[in-house]
Design a protein around this motif. Structure first.
Motif, PDB file in Angstrom:
ATOM      1  N   SER A   1       3.395  -0.738  -0.982  1.00  0.00           N
ATOM      2  CA  SER A   1       1.974  -1.090  -0.934  1.00  0.00           C
ATOM      3  C   SER A   1       1.270  -0.662  -2.211  1.00  0.00           C
ATOM      4  O   SER A   1       1.590   0.385  -2.784  1.00  0.00           O
ATOM      5  N   ILE A   2       0.271  -1.442  -2.618  1.00  0.00           N
ATOM      6  CA  ILE A   2      -0.492  -1.072  -3.807  1.00  0.00           C
ATOM      7  C   ILE A   2      -1.404   0.134  -3.559  1.00  0.00           C
ATOM      8  O   ILE A   2      -2.070   0.599  -4.474  1.00  0.00           O
ATOM      9  N   SER A   3      -1.407   0.644  -2.323  1.00  0.00           N
ATOM     10  CA  SER A   3      -2.221   1.835  -2.065  1.00  0.00           C
ATOM     11  C   SER A   3      -1.757   3.041  -2.888  1.00  0.00           C
ATOM     12  O   SER A   3      -2.560   3.919  -3.189  1.00  0.00           O
ATOM     13  N   TYR A   4      -0.453   3.081  -3.173  1.00  0.00           N
ATOM     14  CA  TYR A   4       0.089   4.204  -3.951  1.00  0.00           C
ATOM     15  C   TYR A   4       1.051   3.706  -5.011  1.00  0.00           C
ATOM     16  O   TYR A   4       2.269   3.734  -4.813  1.00  0.00           O
TER      17      TYR A   4
ATOM     18  N   ILE B   1      -4.639   8.903  11.659  1.00  0.00           N
ATOM     19  CA  ILE B   1      -5.073   7.790  10.809  1.00  0.00           C
ATOM     20  C   ILE B   1      -4.874   8.231   9.369  1.00  0.00           C
ATOM     21  O   ILE B   1      -5.473   9.213   8.927  1.00  0.00           O
ATOM     22  N   HIS B   2      -4.002   7.556   8.678  1.00  0.00           N
ATOM     23  CA  HIS B   2      -3.690   7.958   7.303  1.00  0.00           C
ATOM     24  C   HIS B   2      -4.377   7.020   6.315  1.00  0.00           C
ATOM     25  O   HIS B   2      -4.546   5.829   6.583  1.00  0.00           O
ATOM     26  N   ALA B   3      -4.752   7.565   5.170  1.00  0.00           N
ATOM     27  CA  ALA B   3      -5.276   6.733   4.081  1.00  0.00           C
ATOM     28  C   ALA B   3      -4.324   5.572   3.836  1.00  0.00           C
ATOM     29  O   ALA B   3      -3.107   5.723   3.933  1.00  0.00           O
ATOM     30  N   GLY B   4      -4.899   4.424   3.508  1.00  0.00           N
ATOM     31  CA  GLY B   4      -4.079   3.253   3.251  1.00  0.00           C
ATOM     32  C   GLY B   4      -4.717   2.035   3.875  1.00  0.00           C
ATOM     33  O   GLY B   4      -5.608   2.159   4.726  1.00  0.00           O
ATOM     34  N   SER B   5      -4.294   0.870   3.443  1.00  0.00           N
ATOM     35  CA  SER B   5      -4.872  -0.366   3.943  1.00  0.00           C
ATOM     36  C   SER B   5      -3.780  -1.375   4.222  1.00  0.00           C
ATOM     37  O   SER B   5      -2.770  -1.420   3.526  1.00  0.00           O
ATOM     38  N   ALA B   6      -4.005  -2.167   5.265  1.00  0.00           N
ATOM     39  CA  ALA B   6      -3.128  -3.305   5.504  1.00  0.00           C
ATOM     40  C   ALA B   6      -3.560  -4.483   4.624  1.00  0.00           C
ATOM     41  O   ALA B   6      -2.934  -5.538   4.649  1.00  0.00           O
ATOM     42  N   TYR B   7      -4.643  -4.293   3.882  1.00  0.00           N
ATOM     43  CA  TYR B   7      -5.180  -5.312   2.959  1.00  0.00           C
ATOM     44  C   TYR B   7      -5.480  -6.639   3.654  1.00  0.00           C
ATOM     45  O   TYR B   7      -5.308  -7.702   3.086  1.00  0.00           O
TER      46      TYR B   7
END
Lengths: 340, 370
Positions: A26-29, A168-174
């Motif tokens: 994921s582009i989150s990280y 709930i963890h930081a991050g997105s399903a976009y």
């Protein structure tokens, strides 16, 4: 992807080969981004925390942890095909159990669930509920619809039944841009926007009545930042006083509900280097039970061993390091899984 | 928050000694499309009759989240002579300006103002009409009232034209944008608006609301109005983040931004978070040469309403101190339901000097009111 192959059903293993699915990263990280791994936690390549041995040396031996919970971040939540999401999520949990939990007894883990399909998500919780090493149900801060929405409630019923907090963890399903104003230009804005995602999820879980319906459910905000919380609760509690007729099932202040049901991991804390301000912020939080120690390893939130922000009161340290995590993850799990 | 003032108390009289000067930076005048008619061409008037306004949500009339009172107004703000709340100057004077002894009020016209309409041409035409109406119906008839240059912000060129048309007219004291825009307001497509504002010597006022066309949270649409109003703070956080990280204030060093009705308690924590991220990843934004909180401290102002309230009042004072007492402007939001009464809404623990800054001094500086 290679690592998950042995845990995938034949159909999906073939699909990976035939369709050329190389990664669900994921582009989150972005792996090379400074926040994604502290320089001294990186190996030769960009990846960090890739083996149990690294984890033992960098976390357990260095900080003398009794337990550590791993929250695996891999983009299974981004997948659009429900069946594919289930296959990869199941494989991921199997991989966590076999490759990590089986090899280090101090490790605990979160059950990753495919929110793409609520039935599948509940099945996955049930599949692991017997295994006491899984201590939490894990979802991302930004999904397709807010987490309070009622079609998700069977997931919360299952979590409550087994004494598992919702993490709930930081991050997105976009499914949406990371701001309500569209896509930002820079990664630093994407990461900054995580706190807005958490605020929205807290509002949704409270307003929809999830915590009223499931009084035994705890929610842990992971890598959410901490210092935004007090002002958010002022705002929401004030609007609740003015607008409570819209949500009459909420019969007490959101601040109270928050303190009873929500917990936050310590890193990142997001405060300036001022003991005075940190002390004031702890006072603003209004409870000594909210914070749970986290290193966010291998992410780069602090340097050296200074995982406690300067200014945290001494009598709060044991609560953060031991008592609060214990109460959140172990005590309830034990009472809900007798004999295991 | 007050829906109805049953017993207006302690209204100060113009004669009182030690009278507190009050500048209210958020008053909502109501103009109808009928009021706009003299300022609209036949083309746009006919278009409105045929196709109507097209907001970036699905409702012809009304909003995705119905308000909790009709058009979100105080129930006692409907003028006895008819018309909607905020539509009658005489009643506004009696109920608000004279009643509280307001010295200046900044007008922030909301719908119908055309802002964010899918049709950029209509948006520009309605913005022009909204500005003409502010002059004719309000500012020229009561010199306490100051107008905002409503701009069709999704069309930078038309916005620049509207700002230049009003530049030099001291009846206008700011350029008005909304917080929920098609792209975050730091993006380069909006920079011509800021350039024109700086040229005209006007601050940018960003009022909460608007429809961006995106979901109202980064995790999808919420269900309730209470979530919509809570979420104004998250959208405002995205606005500030975008303006700082795009380097807007390196390019426009004289630009001042007033965040109106967005709350303010969230601002210190946002600055701390951005500072920390900037220290780690400044190579991504080399044009941001100083810690983000420094730009925030220099360029942003906040309005008070809806006034933050904590269980322990000293916590709100902490937040005000961290933002800076010289950056906070009193606002009432008249005639909306969550109106803040100047007599009781501001924390009593402030010093006399802090009160004077918040009630008038800061607004006088940023809006150049004389």
């Amino acid at each position: 992807m290679r690592a998950l192959m042995p845990y995938l059903p034949d159909f999906w293993r073939d699909s990976v080969e035939e369709r050329g699915i190389t990664s669900l990263g994921s582009i989150s990280y972005p792996p090379n981004a400074p926040i994604s791994a502290r320089p001294d936690f990186r190996g030769a390549g960009p990846e960090a925390a890739t083996t149990v041995g690294e984890l033992q040396a960098q976390i357990f031996d260095r900080w003398g942890m009794s337990f550590a919970i791993c929250n695996c971040l891999y983009g299974v939540q981004l997948v659009l095909n429900e069946d594919m999401a289930r296959a990869f999520t199941c494989a991921l949990n199997d991989w966590i159990a076999r490759e990590w939990l089986d090899r280090e007894e101090r490790l605990r883990a979160s059950i990753i669930v495919p929110l793409q399909n609520v039935e599948f998500a509940v099945d996955e919780i049930e599949r692991w509920a017997k295994d006491p090493r899984f201590v939490q149900v894990l979802v991302l801060a930004m999904g397709e619809v807010p987490l309070g929405r009622r079609h998700f409630w069977p997931i919360y019923a299952a979590a409550e039944r087994h004494g598992l907090p919702l993490g709930i963890h930081a991050g997105s399903a976009y499914r949406h841009p990371v701001t309500s104003l569209g896509w930002p230009t820079y990664y630093v804005e994407d990461y900054a926007a995580q706190t807005q995602g958490f605020q929205s999820q807290v509002a949704s879980l409270i307003c929809e009545g999830v915590l009223t319906k499931h009084p035994g459910l705890k929610v842990v905000l992971i890598e959410s930042g901490v210092t935004w919380v007090p002002a958010f609760l002022w705002r929401m509690s004030k609007f609740w006083r003015g607008l409570r007729t819209e949500i009459p099932w909420i019969d007490r202040s959101p601040s109270e509900i928050f303190r009873d049901h929500f917990r936050l991991t310590l890193q990142p804390f997001d405060a300036p280097d001022s003991r005075d301000i940190v002390r004031r912020l702890i006072d603003h939080l209004g409870s000594d039970e909210l914070l749970l120690f986290s290193s966010d390893y291998p992410h780069w939130q602090f340097d050296g061993d200074s995982f406690l922000p300067a200014g945290i009161p001494v009598d709060l340290v044991r609560k953060i390091m031991v008592d609060n995590p214990h109460a959140t993850y172990f005590e309830r799990r034990r009472t809900c899984s007798p004999g295991r | 928050m007050n829906i109805e003032l049953r017993q207006p108390v302690r209204a100060q009289t113009a004669q009182s000694k030690n009278r507190l000067e009050i500048v209210d930076v958020d008053i909502h005048p109501k103009n109808t499309l009928e009021d706009f008619r003299p300022y609209l061409s036949n083309r746009w008037w006919d278009y409105l009759q045929t196709y109507g306004r097209r907001s970036r949500h699905g409702f012809v009339d009304g909003y995705p989240f119905p308000k909790m009172t009709p058009i979100a107004c105080r129930r006692d703000a409907w003028p006895p002579g008819g018309g909607g709340p905020g539509s009658d100057l005489g009643f506004m004077q009696e109920q608000h300006l004279d009643h509280y002894g307001i010295d200046f009020g900044v007008l922030n016209p909301l719908a119908p103002s055309g802002q964010g309409d899918q049709n950029a041409g209509l948006s520009a035409a309605l913005a022009f009409a909204a500005n003409e109406c502010q002059l004719e119906r309000w500012a020229l008839r009561d010199k306490r009232l100051k107008a905002s240059v409503v701009v069709p912000y999704e069309d930078a060129e038309a916005s620049v034209q509207e700002i230049r048309r009003r530049a030099g007219d001291r009846n206008f004291v700011q350029v008005l944008m909304l917080s929920r825009t098609a792209e975050a307001l730091g993006r380069k497509r909006y920079w011509p608006v800021y350039e024109a504002a700086v040229e005209a010597g006007l601050p940018i006022g960003i009022h909460a609301f608007g429809y961006s066309g995106w979901a109202m949270t980064n995790g999808g649409w919420p269900s309730f109005y209470i979530e919509e109003v809570t979420e104004h703070a998250t959208s405002a956080q995205a606005v500030v983040t975008s303006m700082v990280m795009e380097g807007l204030f390196e390019r426009y060093r004289d630009l001042k931004v007033v965040m109106i009705e967005c709350g303010f308690g969230w601002l210190p924590a946002l600055g701390w978070r951005l500072d920390k991220l900037w220290r780690k990843m400044r190579d991504e934004v080399p044009h941001v040469t100083r810690p983000p909180s420094e730009y925030i401290r220099e360029h942003f102002y906040v309005s008070t309403q809806p006034m933050e309230e904590a269980e322990d009042p000293s916590h709100v004072l902490d937040a005000m101190r961290w933002i800076g007492f010289d950056r906070i402007l009193f606002a009432s939001d008249y005639p909306h339901w969550d109106f803040d009464d100047p007599v009781v809404a501001i924390p009593p623990a402030l010093t006399e000097e802090q009160r004077r800054m918040i009630f008038a001094g800061n607004a006088r500086t940023v809006y150049r009111l004389d």
